[in-house]
Design a protein around this motif. Structure first.
Motif, short mmCIF file in Angstrom:
data_model
loop_
_atom_site.label_atom_id
_atom_site.label_comp_id
_atom_site.label_asym_id
_atom_site.label_seq_id
_atom_site.Cartn_x
_atom_site.Cartn_y
_atom_site.Cartn_z
N VAL A 60 4.93 -9.21 6.15
CA VAL A 60 5.17 -7.71 6.14
C VAL A 60 4.07 -7.29 7.28
N ASP A 61 4.35 -6.14 7.96
CA ASP A 61 3.54 -5.54 8.87
C ASP A 61 2.08 -4.90 8.61
N GLU A 101 -0.70 -2.81 2.70
CA GLU A 101 -0.88 -1.73 1.76
C GLU A 101 0.53 -0.76 2.00
N ALA A 102 0.92 -0.71 3.03
CA ALA A 102 2.35 0.18 3.34
C ALA A 102 3.23 -0.54 2.49
N ALA A 103 3.50 -1.77 2.38
CA ALA A 103 4.60 -2.27 1.59
C ALA A 103 4.34 -2.74 0.16
N LYS A 104 3.06 -2.57 -0.21
CA LYS A 104 3.06 -2.88 -1.93
C LYS A 104 3.43 -1.82 -2.80
N MET A 139 -6.58 -9.91 -0.02
CA MET A 139 -7.31 -9.83 1.06
C MET A 139 -7.11 -9.12 2.37
N GLY A 140 -6.28 -8.08 2.37
CA GLY A 140 -5.92 -7.27 3.62
C GLY A 140 -4.94 -8.12 4.34
N TRP A 141 -4.90 -9.20 4.54
CA TRP A 141 -3.93 -9.95 5.41
C TRP A 141 -3.02 -10.54 4.39
N VAL A 142 -3.05 -10.99 3.11
CA VAL A 142 -2.43 -11.47 1.96
C VAL A 142 -2.57 -10.70 0.74
N ALA A 143 -1.78 -10.60 -0.21
CA ALA A 143 -1.90 -10.13 -1.35
C ALA A 143 -0.88 -10.65 -2.28
N ARG A 144 -1.08 -10.86 -3.56
CA ARG A 144 -0.09 -11.66 -4.31
C ARG A 144 0.16 -10.24 -5.80
N TYR A 145 1.34 -9.98 -6.06
CA TYR A 145 1.64 -9.22 -7.00
C TYR A 145 2.66 -9.78 -8.02
N THR A 146 2.27 -9.58 -9.20
CA THR A 146 3.25 -10.33 -10.47
C THR A 146 3.65 -9.31 -11.48
N SER A 147 4.60 -9.65 -12.06
CA SER A 147 5.23 -8.78 -13.35
C SER A 147 4.39 -9.13 -14.52
N PRO A 148 3.43 -8.45 -15.25
CA PRO A 148 2.96 -9.01 -16.49
C PRO A 148 4.06 -9.26 -17.53
N LEU A 153 2.66 -11.10 -0.16
CA LEU A 153 2.95 -10.43 1.02
C LEU A 153 1.82 -10.77 2.08
N VAL A 154 2.26 -11.10 3.17
CA VAL A 154 1.37 -11.76 4.17
C VAL A 154 1.75 -11.05 5.69
N THR A 155 0.70 -10.74 6.17
CA THR A 155 0.72 -10.08 7.42
C THR A 155 0.76 -11.09 8.57
N ARG A 156 -0.21 -12.01 8.49
CA ARG A 156 -0.59 -13.09 9.46
C ARG A 156 -1.55 -14.20 8.71
N ASP A 157 -0.97 -15.53 8.57
CA ASP A 157 -1.91 -16.32 8.07
C ASP A 157 -3.28 -16.37 9.05
N GLN A 158 -4.51 -16.33 8.24
CA GLN A 158 -5.71 -16.34 9.10
C GLN A 158 -6.12 -17.37 9.75
N THR A 159 -5.97 -18.79 9.18
CA THR A 159 -6.31 -19.80 9.89
C THR A 159 -5.09 -21.04 10.19
N SER A 160 -3.80 -20.85 10.12
CA SER A 160 -2.95 -21.78 10.55
C SER A 160 -2.18 -20.91 11.75
N PRO A 161 -1.78 -22.00 12.53
CA PRO A 161 -1.20 -21.31 13.62
C PRO A 161 0.29 -20.73 13.26
N GLU A 162 0.85 -21.03 12.22
CA GLU A 162 2.14 -20.59 11.72
C GLU A 162 2.04 -20.21 10.38
N ASP A 163 3.14 -19.19 10.01
CA ASP A 163 3.12 -18.70 8.62
C ASP A 163 3.95 -19.66 7.74
#
Length: 117
Positions: free
Chosen positions: A12-13, A16-19, A35-44, A52-62
């Motif tokens: 996602v770009d 917050e806009a996508a969640k 964490m701003g760049w990645v968030a996890r959502y579940t159904s209780p 949802l991931v904008t861009r992996d913080q440490t890996s060269p690829e997502d």
């Protein structure tokens, strides 16, 4: 390797806009972390899950998916033995996970992750 949890990583770009779509419309109302760049959502109710991931913080690829395993070191050794391309080496990330990223033969990048005890 033994997978104990598999979840899609949706690019996602803006988390917050996508969640709203995923938490409201799809009912994945529990935010496990954000964490701003990645968030996890579940159904209780059902346990359905998405990251949802904008861009992996440490890996060269997502990664397209994340696979949790109880023994990430053994999974890493097996991936190397089988000759799979390691996209991001075995690393303990500052946010507390031990992981590596590997490319499947079809080209999909997979995040293999465990949590430090």
């Amino acid at each position: 390797m033994r997978a104990i949890r598999i979840m899609p990583n949706l690019r996602v770009d803006d988390v917050e806009a996508a969640k709203g779509f995923y938490t409201g419309f799809l009912g994945l109302s529990t935010e496990e972390f954000n964490m701003g760049w990645v968030a996890r959502y579940t159904s209780p109710e059902t346990g359905a899950i998405v990251q949802l991931v904008t861009r992996d913080q440490t890996s060269p690829e997502d990664a397209a998916i994340s696979i949790h395993t109880p023994d990430v070191e053994a999974a890493y050794a097996e991936a190397q033995r089988l000759g799979y391309e390691i996209v991001h080496p075995l690393t303990t990330e500052e946010w507390g996970v031990h992981r590596f990223l590997v490319r499947a033969p079809d080209g999909t990048v997979v995040n293999i992750v465990g949590h430090d005890s």
